[in-house]
Design an enzyme around this catalytic site. Structure first.
Site, short mmCIF file in Angstrom:
data_model
loop_
_atom_site.label_atom_id
_atom_site.label_comp_id
_atom_site.label_asym_id
_atom_site.label_seq_id
_atom_site.Cartn_x
_atom_site.Cartn_y
_atom_site.Cartn_z
N SER A 183 4.37 -6.51 2.32
CA SER A 183 3.06 -6.41 2.97
C SER A 183 1.96 -6.96 2.05
O SER A 183 1.95 -8.12 1.70
CB SER A 183 2.81 -4.97 3.41
N LEU A 184 1.04 -6.09 1.62
CA LEU A 184 0.00 -6.50 0.68
C LEU A 184 0.60 -7.21 -0.54
O LEU A 184 0.03 -8.18 -1.06
CB LEU A 184 -0.78 -5.27 0.21
N GLN B 188 0.82 -1.20 0.00
CA GLN B 188 0.00 0.00 0.00
C GLN B 188 0.86 1.25 0.00
O GLN B 188 1.92 1.29 0.63
CB GLN B 188 -0.92 -0.01 1.23
N GLN C 128 1.97 -11.62 9.12
CA GLN C 128 2.42 -10.28 8.76
C GLN C 128 1.33 -9.23 8.87
O GLN C 128 1.61 -8.04 8.80
CB GLN C 128 3.11 -10.26 7.39
N ARG D 215 -8.97 -8.53 3.29
CA ARG D 215 -7.89 -8.07 4.16
C ARG D 215 -8.02 -6.57 4.43
O ARG D 215 -7.90 -6.11 5.56
CB ARG D 215 -6.54 -8.39 3.50
N HIS E 11 0.54 -3.57 10.65
CA HIS E 11 1.63 -4.43 11.17
C HIS E 11 1.89 -4.22 12.66
O HIS E 11 3.03 -4.16 13.09
CB HIS E 11 2.91 -4.23 10.34
#
Length: 299
Positions: free
Chosen positions: A88-89, A10, A242, A113, A193
């Site tokens: 991440s994503l 993101q 994560q 998510r 996170h």
């Protein structure tokens, strides 16, 4: 040439993405699939106003769609990686590229998510800040002095991201700036996170419980452990970890270098990850350079 494909998270979204990506041959097919799975037009949101696109539940499928199309385009040219990783994503996109699940499953999961992350904490209650030029070790000690602050992303030697309570982030940024250090609050909608997202992780666990994860075509170097994982059960575990735990991105890059990776190609809307790697003097490029100009150091 040992190559890794890396997928951004993101923050790499921007208004106008759909128009820019529509020039790629595979765009229409995957844009249509995405809109069908989601039940609304993500492509309109991708070309709409920045504030709507920035919402986690919109930004995540938007980046996933663009990044996956980038992967399809580069794959069609016969270019494949030895390893994949995603920030991440981006880890969800990397899993789709590696065939752990199909495109449709991935876009469904990233939308969920995003929704669950948005629900986990009231908007405005959490935030994040990027810190430049302060060692991770020093920051690990600093965050202990603030209520509800955590290290979220170990991005590079130069950059670390802190996440947590919005008021703590604000005072943290002010204090560091007063000390002559570089810290800036990020334009995000929550404290990614961190344990504040435990509820999102639990909801996602229910989502993926009944989804079959396949063995990946390429080993995936995962955020939570910074090592290559090929076992589908372990992949399920770490992709959940994560959500509410830190992203060991710098350590993941280090691991890929240990594995002999000589070239990183970023597949996504912007050149966030490749720019970071170039600054560190690594061989990194954005997929557009490869697709449009055929710039490649050996196949």
């Amino acid at each position: 040439m040992i190559r890794a494909f890396i997928f951004p998270g993101q923050g790499s979204q921007y208004s106008g993405m759909a128009s820019d990506f529509s020039k790629y041959e595979s765009w229409d097919e995957y844009a249509q699939k995405a809109n069908e799975v989601l039940g609304f037009s993500i492509t309109e949101i991708m070309d709409g106003d920045e504030e709507t696109l920035k919402l986690t539940e919109n930004a995540q499928p938007a980046i996933y769609l663009a990044s996956y199309v980038a992967y399809v385009e580069i794959f069609k040219k016969g270019i494949e990686p030895e390893y994949v990783a995603g920030h991440s994503l981006g880890e969800y996109t990397a899993l789709a590229a590696a065939g752990v699940y199909d495109f449709e499953t991935g876009i469904y999961l990233v939308r969920k998510r995003g929704e669950y992350i948005s629900q986990a904490i009231e908007p405005g209650k959490g935030s994040m800040a990027a810190v430049i030029g302060v060692s991770a070790e020093e920051l690990e000690e600093l965050v202990k002095k603030y209520e509800g602050l955590y290290i979220a992303n170990y991005n590079s030697n130069e950059q670390t991201v802190v996440s947590g309570k919005a008021e703590s982030i604000k005072s943290f940024v002010i204090n560091l700036t007063e000390q002559g250090k570089r810290a800036m609050e990020l334009k995000v909608s929550g404290p990614f996170h961190t344990p504040y997202l435990d509820s999102a992780r639990e909801k996602m666990a229910k989502e993926i419980e009944h989804i079959k994860f396949n063995k990946p075509k390429y080993p995936i170097v995962m955020n939570s452990v910074a090592k290559e994982i090929s076992d589908p059960h372990q992949i399920k575990h770490y992709v959940l970890e994560q959500i509410s735990g830190p992203v060991y991105w710098k350590q993941s890059i280090d691991r890929m270098l240990e594995l002999g990776v000589e070239e990183f190609i970023e597949l996504g809307p912007k050149n966030v990850l490749s720019s970071m790697l170039k600054k560190a003097k690594f061989n990194a490029k954005h997929f557009t350079a490869v697709v449009q100009e055929g710039v490649l150091d050996g196949k």
